[in-house]
Design a protein around this motif. Structure first.
Motif, PDB file in Angstrom:
ATOM      1  N   GLY A 196      29.519 120.335  43.939  1.00  0.00           N
ATOM      2  CA  GLY A 196      30.001 119.598  42.770  1.00  0.00           C
ATOM      3  C   GLY A 196      31.454 119.188  42.924  1.00  0.00           C
ATOM      4  O   GLY A 196      31.848 118.076  42.551  1.00  0.00           O
ATOM      5  N   ALA A 197      32.269 120.059  43.495  1.00  0.00           N
ATOM      6  CA  ALA A 197      33.678 119.748  43.705  1.00  0.00           C
ATOM      7  C   ALA A 197      33.844 118.609  44.714  1.00  0.00           C
ATOM      8  O   ALA A 197      34.666 117.710  44.520  1.00  0.00           O
ATOM      9  CB  ALA A 197      34.426 120.998  44.189  1.00  0.00           C
ATOM     10  N   VAL A 198      33.051 118.619  45.770  1.00  0.00           N
ATOM     11  CA  VAL A 198      33.104 117.541  46.763  1.00  0.00           C
ATOM     12  C   VAL A 198      32.667 116.228  46.136  1.00  0.00           C
ATOM     13  O   VAL A 198      33.310 115.187  46.323  1.00  0.00           O
ATOM     14  CB  VAL A 198      32.236 117.897  47.999  1.00  0.00           C
ATOM     15  N   LEU A 199      31.587 116.256  45.370  1.00  0.00           N
ATOM     16  CA  LEU A 199      31.110 115.042  44.699  1.00  0.00           C
ATOM     17  C   LEU A 199      32.168 114.496  43.747  1.00  0.00           C
ATOM     18  O   LEU A 199      32.428 113.290  43.718  1.00  0.00           O
ATOM     19  CB  LEU A 199      29.812 115.322  43.938  1.00  0.00           C
ATOM     20  N   ALA A 200      32.798 115.364  42.976  1.00  0.00           N
ATOM     21  CA  ALA A 200      33.840 114.930  42.050  1.00  0.00           C
ATOM     22  C   ALA A 200      35.004 114.295  42.795  1.00  0.00           C
ATOM     23  O   ALA A 200      35.551 113.277  42.349  1.00  0.00           O
ATOM     24  CB  ALA A 200      34.322 116.114  41.213  1.00  0.00           C
ATOM     25  N   GLU A 201      35.372 114.867  43.923  1.00  0.00           N
ATOM     26  CA  GLU A 201      36.473 114.311  44.708  1.00  0.00           C
ATOM     27  C   GLU A 201      36.119 112.931  45.261  1.00  0.00           C
ATOM     28  O   GLU A 201      36.919 111.999  45.223  1.00  0.00           O
ATOM     29  CB  GLU A 201      36.834 115.270  45.853  1.00  0.00           C
ATOM     30  N   ILE A 202      34.903 112.791  45.762  1.00  0.00           N
ATOM     31  CA  ILE A 202      34.465 111.514  46.323  1.00  0.00           C
ATOM     32  C   ILE A 202      34.401 110.429  45.247  1.00  0.00           C
ATOM     33  O   ILE A 202      34.771 109.279  45.489  1.00  0.00           O
ATOM     34  CB  ILE A 202      33.086 111.665  47.003  1.00  0.00           C
ATOM     35  N   MET A 203      33.949 110.789  44.064  1.00  0.00           N
ATOM     36  CA  MET A 203      33.703 109.809  43.005  1.00  0.00           C
ATOM     37  C   MET A 203      34.863 109.668  42.024  1.00  0.00           C
ATOM     38  O   MET A 203      34.730 108.971  41.020  1.00  0.00           O
ATOM     39  CB  MET A 203      32.430 110.193  42.245  1.00  0.00           C
ATOM     40  N   LYS A 204      35.998 110.279  42.286  1.00  0.00           N
ATOM     41  CA  LYS A 204      37.084 110.315  41.306  1.00  0.00           C
ATOM     42  C   LYS A 204      37.606 108.936  40.913  1.00  0.00           C
ATOM     43  O   LYS A 204      38.059 108.739  39.798  1.00  0.00           O
ATOM     44  CB  LYS A 204      38.223 111.204  41.784  1.00  0.00           C
ATOM     45  N   ASN A 205      37.497 107.956  41.782  1.00  0.00           N
ATOM     46  CA  ASN A 205      38.015 106.619  41.480  1.00  0.00           C
ATOM     47  C   ASN A 205      36.932 105.629  41.064  1.00  0.00           C
ATOM     48  O   ASN A 205      37.210 104.443  40.923  1.00  0.00           O
ATOM     49  CB  ASN A 205      38.788 106.073  42.681  1.00  0.00           C
ATOM     50  N   LYS A 206      35.727 106.079  40.870  1.00  0.00           N
ATOM     51  CA  LYS A 206      34.625 105.208  40.463  1.00  0.00           C
ATOM     52  C   LYS A 206      34.389 105.391  38.964  1.00  0.00           C
ATOM     53  O   LYS A 206      33.709 106.302  38.538  1.00  0.00           O
ATOM     54  CB  LYS A 206      33.380 105.533  41.261  1.00  0.00           C
ATOM     55  N   GLU A 207      34.966 104.505  38.185  1.00  0.00           N
ATOM     56  CA  GLU A 207      34.925 104.613  36.724  1.00  0.00           C
ATOM     57  C   GLU A 207      33.498 104.633  36.175  1.00  0.00           C
ATOM     58  O   GLU A 207      33.200 105.330  35.210  1.00  0.00           O
ATOM     59  CB  GLU A 207      35.707 103.460  36.087  1.00  0.00           C
ATOM     60  N   SER A 208      32.577 103.879  36.789  1.00  0.00           N
ATOM     61  CA  SER A 208      31.202 103.808  36.276  1.00  0.00           C
ATOM     62  C   SER A 208      30.452 105.124  36.436  1.00  0.00           C
ATOM     63  O   SER A 208      29.434 105.351  35.794  1.00  0.00           O
ATOM     64  CB  SER A 208      30.431 102.686  36.976  1.00  0.00           C
ATOM     65  N   PHE A 209      30.941 106.014  37.292  1.00  0.00           N
ATOM     66  CA  PHE A 209      30.291 107.298  37.522  1.00  0.00           C
ATOM     67  C   PHE A 209      30.572 108.286  36.398  1.00  0.00           C
ATOM     68  O   PHE A 209      29.769 109.165  36.118  1.00  0.00           O
ATOM     69  CB  PHE A 209      30.789 107.878  38.857  1.00  0.00           C
ATOM     70  N   TRP A 210      31.695 108.138  35.739  1.00  0.00           N
ATOM     71  CA  TRP A 210      32.160 109.103  34.757  1.00  0.00           C
ATOM     72  C   TRP A 210      31.843 108.683  33.333  1.00  0.00           C
ATOM     73  O   TRP A 210      31.660 107.520  33.041  1.00  0.00           O
ATOM     74  CB  TRP A 210      33.673 109.316  34.908  1.00  0.00           C
TER      75      TRP A 210
END
Length: 105
Positions: free
Chosen positions: A79-93
């Protein structure tokens, strides 16, 4: 039994790979002897349900249970790796306002 049934519910072409790559993760997988017990049970189900007790070809069946030493925290680390990878993808959050409006839908 759940793992056995899930693998046997998959396409025939993929079952061998699934039996050879069972990976345990999470704190519940830390019980002593779980990997060996799981392998014993899966091998028993395979002999009983797939081979119908015919032991002649049973030696060809391979089952591998991977139990990495850090598996207790693997779910969190993933989960931490996924959050780091997706941190700049606004549509993911989801924003707090969106959560309050939609919840878990």
């Amino acid at each position: 039994e759940l793992v056995f049934n899930t693998i046997n519910g998959a396409d025939v072409d993929t079952r061998t790979a699934f039996y050879n790559h069972i990976v345990l993760s999470g704190g519940s997988s830390m019980y002593p002897g779980l990997p060996s017990r799981m392998e014993k049970d899966i091998r028993g189900y395979f002999l009983e349900r797939v081979l119908k007790g015919k032991t002649e070809t049973f030696h060809k069946f391979k089952c591998r249970i991977e139990d990495p030493p850090r598996r207790k925290h693997m779910v969190f680390l993933g989960g931490a790796v996924l959050a780091e990878i997706m941190k700049n993808k606004e549509s993911f959050w989801m924003t707090k306002a969106e959560w309050d409006e939609m919840g878990t839908k």
